[in-house]
Design an enzyme around this catalytic site. Structure first.
Site, mmCIF file in Angstrom:
data_model
loop_
_atom_site.group_PDB
_atom_site.id
_atom_site.type_symbol
_atom_site.label_atom_id
_atom_site.label_comp_id
_atom_site.label_asym_id
_atom_site.label_seq_id
_atom_site.Cartn_x
_atom_site.Cartn_y
_atom_site.Cartn_z
ATOM 1 N N TYR A 144 -2.655 -111.886 95.704
ATOM 2 C CA TYR A 144 -1.128 -111.591 95.881
ATOM 3 C C TYR A 144 -0.284 -112.517 95.173
ATOM 4 C CZ TYR A 144 1.632 -109.829 100.024
ATOM 5 O OH TYR A 144 2.500 -109.159 100.655
ATOM 6 N N LYS A 147 -13.535 -111.182 103.189
ATOM 7 C CA LYS A 147 -14.560 -110.215 102.740
ATOM 8 C C LYS A 147 -15.824 -110.555 101.575
ATOM 9 C CE LYS A 147 -15.590 -105.737 102.279
ATOM 10 N NZ LYS A 147 -16.263 -104.888 103.243
ATOM 11 N N ASP A 191 -13.203 -105.884 107.312
ATOM 12 C CA ASP A 191 -13.172 -104.523 107.778
ATOM 13 C C ASP A 191 -13.678 -104.566 109.322
ATOM 14 O OD1 ASP A 191 -15.523 -105.175 106.634
ATOM 15 O OD2 ASP A 191 -16.015 -103.205 105.480
ATOM 16 N N ASP A 201 -1.688 -109.992 105.085
ATOM 17 C CA ASP A 201 -0.554 -109.267 105.105
ATOM 18 C C ASP A 201 -0.791 -107.801 105.967
ATOM 19 O OD1 ASP A 201 1.807 -107.995 104.228
ATOM 20 O OD2 ASP A 201 0.926 -107.284 102.415
HETATM 21 O O1 LIG Z 1 7.296 -109.493 99.507
HETATM 22 C C1 LIG Z 1 7.298 -108.346 99.859
HETATM 23 O O2 LIG Z 1 8.169 -107.350 99.349
HETATM 24 C C2 LIG Z 1 6.363 -108.051 100.901
HETATM 25 C C3 LIG Z 1 5.876 -109.105 101.652
HETATM 26 C C4 LIG Z 1 5.009 -108.738 102.840
HETATM 27 O O3 LIG Z 1 4.714 -107.751 103.252
HETATM 28 C C5 LIG Z 1 4.744 -109.779 103.810
HETATM 29 O O4 LIG Z 1 4.845 -110.919 103.609
HETATM 30 O O5 LIG Z 1 4.160 -109.185 104.956
HETATM 31 MG MG LIG Z 2 3.686 -107.320 104.915
#
Ligand SMILES: O=C(O)CCC(=O)C(=O)O
Ligand SMILES: [Mg+2]
Ligand SMILES: NC(=O)C1=CN([C@@H]2O[C@H](COP(=O)(O)OP(=O)(O)OC[C@H]3O[C@@H](n4cnc5c(N)ncnc54)[C@H](OP(=O)(O)O)[C@@H]3O)[C@@H](O)[C@H]2O)C=CC1
Length: 419
Positions: free
Chosen positions: A162, A232, A285, A309
């Protein structure tokens, strides 16, 4: 302190942080807010109106939030100029005023700017994404017993895939990295080396330890039964597997956890209550099916950035959808609250969406200030509105006999139901 575009409210004072990270909260704290893109224009004014009403009702005018608008996303480009998406003074304000709240910000898919949400979290080192998931009685849910879903997600917020370290297929950087991996690192597993984009997934012991420490401390302070490390690690052994190993090691070394049945699960006594807290792990999962089938088995969740997320939205769906899911981005001192959902562009400016995610993020903010009476009023207002079946479209379409309210009318219903 002077800003270029931010207007500091004359009526308020900044929150201060003690060396032990506790807050000194004045009666009129200045709270910066980012309106947000898309539906930000709908939900942010409702959030401020509801929080103001809760504070007023709880403290009879003795306390009041001094809101200070700061800018990011599309609005920042209008205020500061074309390419300014995240002005430096916005970061300064979030850091220096300590507690803030934001609406969602747009991130284009594939090309365009990198996520401003991720940039805010990384640049301010807001390393915990805290997302509590609880059920409000009467909310429509796909589950038979949605009240059994009661979890608190601690999502690592600063590293993992991320972090956005990646290069486009065909770019000189991707070609150089692929050549390095194949030529010097002996990598033979890149299936299509000439047409691959490449992403890097950094996961550190330091990043893991500070996140898992917070999750375990939360379980102690809030008398929760277990902390589950979700990973995972069978496939990504030295990133996700290491997250699990470092997490268990921290539980043993810092909290005195002892192995259960030879491990790796372990347990320790909550120093505040004497009750056992179990530290366990589950592969991501399998976790996604178990939260549907056996949600009662899970309590505090500690996980990596991308897993967190996905898990946030999946768990939100179990208790009524992302219109109901709040959150906070935290460092040891700075707290920036935000909804779990995004900018929902098709609803932008239509006064339709559910403001509860941001209202409940505001409720977390009030609790963070120690203004628990006002926080409780926000909760009772939402509970009362749902019990009366006066709700926004997302809940109304799944309920029988409900009245559909606009976003702003729902905010007024929350205020009317406080107490
Ligand atoms: O930064 C984004 O546009 C998405 C972030 C996201 O989905 C979250 O932090 O849950
Ligand atoms: Mg999100
Ligand atoms: N922290 C942040 O600022 C975040 C930003 N984003 C960004 O938001 C943009 C849009 O992302 P997208 O994937 O469409 O996800 P969104 O969360 O914006 O919306 C997806 C769907 O969720 C439902 N929804 C979202 N918010 C609400 C609400 N308040 N009330 C009721 N329903 C809601 C709607 O469902 P339905 O259509 O069924 O009514 C909506 O179409 C992207 O640019 C993304 O990067 C995404 C997540 C977090």
């Amino acid at each position: 302190m002077a800003f270029e575009q931010i207007q500091i409210p004359a009526s308020g004072e900044p929150i201060r942080v003690n060396p032990d990270h506790s807050l000194v909260v004045p009666d009129h704290p200045i709270i910066p807010y980012i309106e947000g893109d898309g539906i930000g224009v709908d939900i942010s004014p409702v959030m401020m109106k509801v929080l103001d009403a809760a504070v007023d009702k709880a403290y009879g005018g003795q306390r009041q939030i001094a809101w200070m608008e700061i800018y990011a996303g599309e609005k920042a480009t209008r205020v500061y100029g074309d390419d300014v998406w995240l002005p430096d003074e916005t970061l300064e304000a979030v850091r220096d005023y300590v507690v803030s709240i934001k609406g969602p910000l747009t991130t284009p898919v594939s090309g365009g700017i990198r996520s401003l949400n991720v940039a805010l979290r990384q640049r301010l080192d807001l390393y915990v994404c805290l997302r509590p998931v609880r059920y409000f009685q009467g909310t429509p849910s796909p589950l038979k017993k949605p009240e059994e879903t009661d979890m608190v997600i601690f999502r690592e917020n600063s590293e993992d895939i991320y972090a956005g370290i990646e290069w486009q297929a065909g770019s000189p950087q991707a070609e150089q990295l692929i050549a390095f991996l194949r030529g010097e690192m002996g990598v033979t597993k890149i299936r299509f080396p000439d047409s691959s984009g490449i992403g890097i997934k950094p996961v550190s012991s330091e990043g893991t330890q500070r996140l898992v420490r917070k999750a375990i401390q939360y379980a102690i302070d809030n008398e929760r039964d277990s902390v589950t490390l979700v990973h995972k690690g069978n496939i990504m052994k030295f990133t996700e597997g290491a997250f699990k190993d470092w997490g268990y090691a921290l539980a043993r070394e810092e909290f005195g956890a002892e192995l259960l049945d030879g491990g790796p699960w372990c347990a320790f006594k909550n120093p505040k209550t004497g009750k056992e807290i179990i530290v366990k792990d589950v592969i991501a999962d399998a976790f996604l099916q178990q939260i549907l089938l056996r949600p009662k088995d899970y309590d505090v969740i500690a996980t990596l950035n991308l897993n967190g997320d996905y898990i946030s939205d999946a768990l939100a769906a179990q208790v009524g959808g992302i219109g109901m899911a709040p959150g906070a981005n935290l460092s040891d001192s700075v707290a920036m609250f935000e909804a779990t959902h995004g900018t929902a562009p098709k609803y932008a400016g239509k006064d339709q969406v559910n403001p509860s995610s941001l209202l409940l993020s505001g409720e977390m903010l009030l609790r963070h200030l120690g203004w628990t009476e006002a926080a409780d009023l926000v909760v009772s207002g939402i509970e009362g509105s749902i019990a009366a079946k006066t709700v926004t479209y997302d809940l109304e379409r799944l309920m029988e006999g409900a009245t559909k309210l606009s976003c702003s009318a729902f905010g007024d219903a929350v205020i009317a139901n406080m107490g």
